[in-house]
Scaffold this motif. Structure first.
Motif, mmCIF file in Angstrom:
data_model
loop_
_atom_site.group_PDB
_atom_site.id
_atom_site.type_symbol
_atom_site.label_atom_id
_atom_site.label_comp_id
_atom_site.label_asym_id
_atom_site.label_seq_id
_atom_site.Cartn_x
_atom_site.Cartn_y
_atom_site.Cartn_z
ATOM 1 N N VAL A 615 0.933 -0.939 0.061
ATOM 2 C CA VAL A 615 -0.117 0.104 0.148
ATOM 3 C C VAL A 615 1.011 1.099 0.109
ATOM 4 O O VAL A 615 1.822 1.300 0.620
ATOM 5 C CB VAL A 615 -1.046 0.135 1.008
ATOM 6 C CG1 VAL A 615 -1.859 1.299 1.122
ATOM 7 C CG2 VAL A 615 -1.927 -1.321 1.148
ATOM 8 N N GLY A 616 0.774 2.108 -0.821
ATOM 9 C CA GLY A 616 1.287 3.364 -0.849
ATOM 10 C C GLY A 616 0.445 4.450 -0.767
ATOM 11 O O GLY A 616 -0.867 4.418 -0.930
ATOM 12 N N GLU A 617 0.881 5.738 -0.079
ATOM 13 C CA GLU A 617 -0.063 6.777 0.328
ATOM 14 C C GLU A 617 0.705 7.977 -0.562
ATOM 15 O O GLU A 617 1.753 8.378 -0.458
ATOM 16 C CB GLU A 617 0.203 6.965 1.678
ATOM 17 C CG GLU A 617 -0.634 8.160 2.314
ATOM 18 C CD GLU A 617 -0.915 8.306 3.652
ATOM 19 O OE1 GLU A 617 -0.652 9.363 4.271
ATOM 20 O OE2 GLU A 617 -1.101 7.414 4.444
ATOM 21 N N SER A 618 -0.317 8.939 -0.877
ATOM 22 C CA SER A 618 0.171 10.119 -1.530
ATOM 23 C C SER A 618 0.735 10.767 -0.603
ATOM 24 O O SER A 618 -0.039 11.133 0.753
ATOM 25 C CB SER A 618 -1.314 10.927 -2.186
ATOM 26 O OG SER A 618 -0.765 12.000 -2.587
ATOM 27 N N SER A 619 1.698 11.625 -0.662
ATOM 28 C CA SER A 619 2.571 12.446 0.012
ATOM 29 C C SER A 619 1.572 13.667 0.344
ATOM 30 O O SER A 619 0.988 14.270 -0.588
ATOM 31 C CB SER A 619 4.084 12.635 -0.138
ATOM 32 O OG SER A 619 4.253 13.216 -1.368
ATOM 33 N N ALA A 620 2.281 14.713 1.215
ATOM 34 C CA ALA A 620 1.953 15.915 1.252
ATOM 35 C C ALA A 620 2.337 16.820 -0.180
ATOM 36 O O ALA A 620 3.315 16.573 -0.521
ATOM 37 C CB ALA A 620 2.186 16.724 2.483
#
Length: 770
Positions: A615-620
């Protein structure tokens, strides 16, 4: 920065302990800008066949055993109390299982408001929902009837008798201006802007244009009405909803019913149009409450009249725009003041003044807007909120200035285009509005435009041409997540709680994932549309494509590292580090050395694994800390106006767009045209009619609220610069809303060129042109 950018960045700075000036990222170009196989190609929508065959299930088509059907009884006054409520006849009607009112409704907390930094909230109307006898707007639900069929529910609802104690209500826009508030911020953006000496500029300028422009209320009228199918499974709430805010809806319903967010499941794989209005309103809350009381599943489909009474739209606006210019047309001052409606219980600003801060490099600015608090249904986001009415006023004023100075309207814009942000001075990440104008003018045939109004006539028809600019900010939401799973056959599944409202999300992200992972298109599946999947932000602000793209990018980076670790030492990849490999040919290989390659299937087989999942998450979105990032449009219109009837017929529209790299020309063209068609409605036909004596919406059907039909829509041509933005995922910016921005102004400007009459009050109905 835009309102959305500023809202997001404010939360990002706080979360990261950002110190102003400590770090301003330059951004690293996404390698997929140059390495593309599937992105940029024409691909048909993956959901198209199921929709054509009727196999795609929408919110009101999910089968459940023991369904009850809901009908709503609406208040007929804007302010007061229920004095008498007689439901006996309704309860006795055939098929009726329950009549819910404030007397028997379960206790419910206030819905948490939509928040740009709180993506687990989706509330629009921040008021108690059926908790007391108070009436706060005309159309508020006073009773919900559940019956075995929709027809039985509708009939029983007509039997409910209500008597009110009426209190004087504030429903008049003009009267409300006297007590309007001047908020400090518009969606966290500073409201009042004073830069330079605008007062002196207006006194000394060679030419001044100063006028007031008005836009009416607009109502959401998507093809799919607001609908939901709801049931309780013990203390677990299951909601099949037509929503563009999956996780926001789940989080809000959890707060309303005082349960854990994990106890709420929201599914919305297909939405028949959202445009900003498909968030959380009273109907989902009431449906869940009624299902709890009845202990049976509930289906609700709002009628067109109920939609107008329970779902807000675009606020009415009154905007004063003044432009001061020297003799060559250079802007010395830009003033943009005005009013919109924002009831105290509404969370949405119709921030029309933000448009005038980013398009043109005036030497001075005087900008502020005021909010009128009325006893009406809460307004909400509607395609290009703020920018759509704002561009009508600003771009009409620019056309007036061009006429006064006898300068071609495109040339006037060229002389005033901002080469950096006009207010902050921040550099553009990528911006070439004038290239869009040049391409569009050539395609449109702008050189044939008569410079003198009312000089081209064909029989009874006066023919004219007009143009206008549009702008919409780049937005990327933090926290968007995506899961990539590679199976033993080397196929990939991408999953996220994202939304499909007709814009082609699954189609484009399939193309993106295939290119990102080095796979053929038919080896990638995209799953979206319910809260069991990794967290997704809302589909709004033209943000979803870039946000989900960033999450897929993050997941692919993590996947590469995990696969390299799994491969071990007995592999052509042995000894390589993560920064030395790339995805290619359904596997990993050393950058620059195709001989050192191993397929996904081979790695998994050797490791005795059936699959691997990350799972990857969009950064700020740190790119917006340094750069001014907006998509732009150049809209051209040719139309004719009957001298006999005042009828307006739009003959041609051309939209030329500068909005980063286009990922799928087929789906992009559809989005641009859809926005432009909404712009036709805004310009010529759409107007929510409000009886200001009672606060009642009287245009509560498609027969009375006129949206463009097939015969109203002319030939629409779209084109784009296709210049990648080096600081965005895939080089792309959102395109869902830029299509409508500038269209109403282009049509109004063309009507002036045809007739010599300047209409500053939308819609352009025949009576105004005769």
């Amino acid at each position: 920065m835009s309102k959305l950018q500023n809202a997001i960045v404010g939360g990002v700075r706080a979360a990261m302990g950002y110190v102003p000036g400590s770090w301003l990222p330059g951004g690293t170009p996404d390698p997929l800008i140059d390495k593309r196989v599937n992105l940029g190609t024409q691909q048909s929508r993956v959901d198209g066949p199921d929709k054509v065959k009727g196999a795609a299930r929408f919110a009101a088509e999910v089968p459940m055993e023991g369904l009850l059907y809901a009908a709503f009884v609406h208040s007929t006054i804007a302010r007061g109390r229920i004095a008498e409520l007689d439901i006996a006849a309704a309860e006795a009607a055939d098929g009726v299982a329950l009549v819910m009112t404030h007397r028997n409704a379960p206790k419910m907390a206030l819905p948490p408001p939509i928040g740009l930094t709180n993506l687990k909230a989706a509330g629009n109307n921040i008021l108690p929902v059926m908790q007391d006898a108070e009436i706060r707007w005309n159309g508020q639900t006073v009773a919900v009837v559940l019956a075995e069929t929709q027809e039985q529910a509708n009939f029983a609802a007509s039997l409910v008798l209500v008597r009110y104690e009426v209190v004087a209500a504030r429903t008049d826009f003009e009267a409300g201006k006297a007590n309007a508030r001047t908020p400090d911020s518009l969606m966290i953006e500073r409201n009042r802007l004073k830069k330079g000496d605008a007062d002196t500029a207006f006194k000394t300028a060679a030419t001044v244009v100063d006028a007031v422009y008005r836009t009416p209320w607009h109502s959401h009228s998507p093809m799919e009405p607001h609908a939901a199918t709801i049931r309780w499974d013990g203390d677990r709430l299951i909601v099949h909803d037509a929503t563009q805010m999956l996780n926001g809806t789940a989080g809000s319903l959890a707060k309303v019913f005082d349960i854990k967010e994990t106890q709420v499941f929201v599914s919305s794989p297909f939405v028949g149009g959202g445009f900003g209005g498909k968030a959380l309103w009273d109907h989902q809350i009431l449906g869940a409450a009624a299902a709890k009381l009845a202990q049976r599943p509930v289906r609700l489909v709002l009628s067109r009249a109920s939609m107008q009474r329970l779902v807000g739209g675009r606020s009415q606006t009154e905007q004063r725009v003044a432009l001061a210019a020297d003799r060559d047309g250079s802007l010395l001052a830009l003033l943009h003041h005005g009013y919109s409606v924002k009831p105290a219980h509404s969370v949405t600003d119709e921030a029309f003044t933000l448009t005038s801060r980013s398009l043109y490099a005036a030497r001075s600015f005087d900008v502020v807007q005021h909010a009128i608090d009325l006893d009406l249904l809460a307004n909400t986001f509607m395609r290009a909120p703020g920018e759509a009415p704002g561009t009508f006023a600003v771009e009409s004023a620019m056309d007036e200035l061009a006429h006064e100075l006898q300068i071609d309207p495109i040339e006037l814009r060229r002389r005033n285009i901002g080469h950096s942000d006009p207010v902050s001075g921040a550099p553009h990440s990528q911006s070439d509005l004038m290239l869009a104008y040049d391409l569009g003018a050539k395609r449109f045939g702008w050189e044939r435009r008569p410079s003198t109004p009312r000089s081209r006539k064909e029989g009874e028809w006066l023919v004219g041409m007009g143009c206008a600019s549009g702008s919409f900010p780049y937005v990327r939401m933090p926290g968007m997540s995506a899961r990539i799973t590679i199976d033993g056959d080397g196929r990939a599944t991408v999953a996220s709680a994202a939304h499909e409202m007709g814009m082609g999300t699954a189609t484009v992200q399939r193309q993106h994932a295939a290119d990102r992972l080095g796979l053929p298109l038919d080896s990638v599946t995209v799953r979206i549309g319910d809260t069991s999947l990794p967290f997704g932000s809302f589909a709004g602000g033209s943000s979803q494509t870039a946000s989900l793209g960033a999450a897929i990018n993050a997941a692919s980076t993590k996947l590469a590292g995990e696969l390299l670790r799994l491969a071990g030492n007995d592999t052509p990849l042995a000894g390589l580090r993560a920064n030395e490999i790339e995805f290619a040919d359904a596997g990993l290989r050393k950058i620059g050395d195709p001989s050192r390659h191993e397929s996904f299937a081979s790695i998994l087989k050797r490791a005795a694994r059936s699959d691997i999942s990350v799972v990857g998450e969009s950064s700020a979105p740190l790119e917006v800390l340094k750069f001014s990032m907006h998509s732009r449009s150049a809209i051209f219109c040719e139309l004719r106006v009957s001298e006999v009837t005042g009828e307006v017929r739009v003959d041609r529209l051309v939209g030329s767009f500068d909005c980063g790299r286009i990922l799928n020309p087929k789906t992009a063209a559809s989005q641009f045209r859809g926005g432009m068609i909404m712009g036709i409605g805004m310009a010529l036909t759409e107007e929510t009619l409000l009886d200001e004596r009672s606060g009642r919406i009287i245009s509560a059907s498609i027969a009375d609220y006129h949206i463009p039909a097939h015969l109203d829509v002319p030939d629409i041509d779209v084109l784009w610069t296709d210049i990648p933005d080096p600081r965005t995922p895939m080089g792309a910016r959102g395109i869902g809303e830029i299509g409508i921005a500038g269209v109403a102004a282009a049509i109004a400007n063309a009507a002036f060129n045809a007739t010599g009459r300047r209409i500053r009050d939308l819609p352009l109905t025949p009576d105004k042109l005769l």
